[in-house]
Scaffold this active site. Structure first.
Site, PDB file in Angstrom:
ATOM      1  N   MET A  30      -2.933 -23.781  -7.037  1.00  0.00           N
ATOM      2  CA  MET A  30      -2.856 -22.517  -6.707  1.00  0.00           C
ATOM      3  C   MET A  30      -2.502 -22.455  -5.074  1.00  0.00           C
ATOM      4  SD  MET A  30      -5.081 -20.299  -9.154  1.00  0.00           S
ATOM      5  CE  MET A  30      -6.620 -20.478  -8.297  1.00  0.00           C
ATOM      6  N   HIS A  37      -6.483 -31.707  -3.470  1.00  0.00           N
ATOM      7  CA  HIS A  37      -5.131 -31.556  -3.941  1.00  0.00           C
ATOM      8  C   HIS A  37      -4.563 -33.042  -3.514  1.00  0.00           C
ATOM      9  CE1 HIS A  37      -5.896 -27.344  -3.305  1.00  0.00           C
ATOM     10  NE2 HIS A  37      -5.872 -27.179  -4.789  1.00  0.00           N
ATOM     11  N   LYS A 150     -13.603 -31.483 -10.166  1.00  0.00           N
ATOM     12  CA  LYS A 150     -14.181 -30.587  -9.574  1.00  0.00           C
ATOM     13  C   LYS A 150     -14.234 -29.346 -10.670  1.00  0.00           C
ATOM     14  CE  LYS A 150     -14.843 -27.278  -6.059  1.00  0.00           C
ATOM     15  NZ  LYS A 150     -14.144 -26.227  -6.532  1.00  0.00           N
ATOM     16  N   ASP A 151     -13.193 -29.072 -11.505  1.00  0.00           N
ATOM     17  CA  ASP A 151     -13.181 -28.074 -12.255  1.00  0.00           C
ATOM     18  C   ASP A 151     -13.288 -28.724 -13.601  1.00  0.00           C
ATOM     19  OD1 ASP A 151     -12.524 -25.381 -10.576  1.00  0.00           O
ATOM     20  OD2 ASP A 151     -11.113 -27.391 -10.012  1.00  0.00           O
ATOM     21  N   SER A 186     -12.256 -27.339  -1.542  1.00  0.00           N
ATOM     22  CA  SER A 186     -11.967 -26.020  -2.309  1.00  0.00           C
ATOM     23  C   SER A 186     -11.010 -25.097  -1.270  1.00  0.00           C
ATOM     24  CB  SER A 186     -13.244 -25.248  -2.874  1.00  0.00           C
ATOM     25  OG  SER A 186     -12.575 -24.044  -3.170  1.00  0.00           O
TER      26      SER A 186
HETATM   27  P1  AMP Z   1      -6.665 -25.172  -7.554  1.00  0.00           P
HETATM   28  O1  AMP Z   1      -5.314 -25.137  -6.418  1.00  0.00           O
HETATM   29  O2  AMP Z   1      -7.965 -24.884  -6.777  1.00  0.00           O
HETATM   30  O3  AMP Z   1      -6.359 -24.478  -8.779  1.00  0.00           O
HETATM   31  O4  AMP Z   1      -6.866 -26.645  -8.083  1.00  0.00           O
HETATM   32  C1  AMP Z   1      -5.707 -27.485  -8.342  1.00  0.00           C
HETATM   33  C2  AMP Z   1      -6.028 -28.522  -9.106  1.00  0.00           C
HETATM   34  O5  AMP Z   1      -6.694 -29.212  -7.881  1.00  0.00           O
HETATM   35  C3  AMP Z   1      -7.172 -28.367 -10.125  1.00  0.00           C
HETATM   36  O6  AMP Z   1      -7.001 -29.582 -11.056  1.00  0.00           O
HETATM   37  C4  AMP Z   1      -8.424 -28.896  -9.380  1.00  0.00           C
HETATM   38  O7  AMP Z   1      -9.722 -29.194 -10.174  1.00  0.00           O
HETATM   39  C5  AMP Z   1      -7.956 -29.834  -8.300  1.00  0.00           C
HETATM   40  N1  AMP Z   1      -9.050 -29.870  -7.245  1.00  0.00           N
HETATM   41  C6  AMP Z   1      -9.428 -29.010  -6.593  1.00  0.00           C
HETATM   42  N2  AMP Z   1     -10.377 -29.320  -5.488  1.00  0.00           N
HETATM   43  C7  AMP Z   1     -10.530 -30.474  -5.846  1.00  0.00           C
HETATM   44  C8  AMP Z   1     -11.419 -31.462  -5.047  1.00  0.00           C
HETATM   45  N3  AMP Z   1     -12.273 -31.024  -4.072  1.00  0.00           N
HETATM   46  N4  AMP Z   1     -11.138 -32.726  -5.584  1.00  0.00           N
HETATM   47  C9  AMP Z   1     -10.828 -33.111  -6.466  1.00  0.00           C
HETATM   48  N5  AMP Z   1      -9.574 -32.111  -6.998  1.00  0.00           N
HETATM   49  C10 AMP Z   1      -9.727 -31.041  -6.622  1.00  0.00           C
END
Ligand code: AMP
Length: 282
Positions: A30, A37, A150-151, A186
């Site tokens: 996102m 990321h 993380k998720d 995050s």
């Molecule tokens: P998001 O942009 O928050 O939707 O995350 C995109 C992807 O990055 C998802 O697969 C998350 O699980 C992963 N992600 C987010 N934060 C972390 C983190 N601290 N460590 C590893 N992967 C992450």
């Protein structure tokens, strides 16, 4: 790095990649990118010829209007970061490009995974996640796709969706990337106030203590201990803490030696909701 906002032009380009027998690794995000990321992108680079990253703040997975409105958007910086790790393709569609005028989720059945933890507190969240990830898989048709632990619930749900729908993609789970003080990275961390940012590492510190206690204490004893820890911490409001089995995500009543367990937590630091988890050893 190639930049696309339209699915048709992206697909035309990716068809030439497939025709050349090259593999595609995909990292959906996102945006508001951080090192977590980037760690996913680096993993994807190692194992694929071409890496596609999407940046799309998916409205249907938000259960909170303010969270959606205030979600950080940093496209210029994201582009720089993506170039720094030699990402090949960025897909950044508009909401209309993905949903046309019908901004709603499809309904999914994830065999109960969706009713645990996040599912209890974020209504419709996983239908939104399923809808966007399935749509993006259909557009990008990756060989492998990378998601963060993380998720963890999301990761298990996506594995389930891929299996049930027989989508030809390998899902790779990647470790949680943390700040030096232990706070899980995050995109929402930049929205923490100074005092909440200072206290936020308490979450991971508590999880590490939970891991230690899991050797000798029962899940319900640990649960009670965690509840008490957060009662002493007025700046952090515990939403849930659960020890669950990794595959079913069902709350652990007893410990079975042939199963893996994880502790999951969601906490409000002011208005910002933070989640984290840790693997436990039996
Ligand atoms: P998001 O942009 O928050 O939707 O995350 C995109 C992807 O990055 C998802 O697969 C998350 O699980 C992963 N992600 C987010 N934060 C972390 C983190 N601290 N460590 C590893 N992967 C992450």
């Amino acid at each position: 790095m190639k930049f696309f906002t339209e699915k048709d032009t992206l697909q035309k380009y990716l068809a030439t990649i497939k025709l050349a027998n090259k593999t595609i690794g995909f990292v959906p995000t996102m945006g508001a990118l951080h090192k977590g990321h980037l760690s996913l992108i680096e993993k994807a680079k190692e194992k694929n010829d071409v890496v596609v990253v999407s940046i799309f703040v998916n409205p249907t997975q938000f259960d909170n209007v303010e969270d959606l409105k205030k979600y950080p958007k940093t496209l210029k910086n994201d582009t720089k970061l993506l170039e720094s790790v030699s990402c090949d393709v960025l897909f950044h569609p508009s909401v209309a490009e993905i949903y046309d005028t019908n901004i709603i989720s499809k309904k999914f059945n994830f065999d109960g995974l969706e009713h645990q933890m996040e599912g209890k507190f974020r209504e419709g969240h996983f239908d939104g996640v399923g809808t966007i990830v399935k749509t993006l898989f259909e557009i990008v048709k990756p060989d492998k796709a990378y998601f963060g632990q993380k998720d963890f619930q999301q990761l298990q749900i996506i594995k389930k969706m891929v299996k049930k729908n027989q989508i030809p993609v390998k899902i790779k789970g990647c470790p949680i990337f943390r700040e030096k003080d232990g706070l899980a990275m995050s995109s929402r961390n930049v929205r923490l106030t100074e005092e909440h940012r200072k206290i936020a590492p308490f979450i991971f510190k508590t999880l590490k203590k939970v891991r230690k206690k899991f050797g000798t204490k029962s899940a319900s004893e640990i649960n009670e201990w965690v509840q008490n820890q957060f009662k002493k911490q007025p700046l952090l409001e515990l939403e849930y803490f659960t020890i669950a089995e990794e595959k079913t995500l069902e709350t652990a009543e007893t410990k079975e030696s042939n199963k893996n367990y994880r502790a999951f937590i969601a906490v409000f630091a002011g208005k910002i909701r933070l989640i984290d988890n840790i693997r436990l050893r039996n």
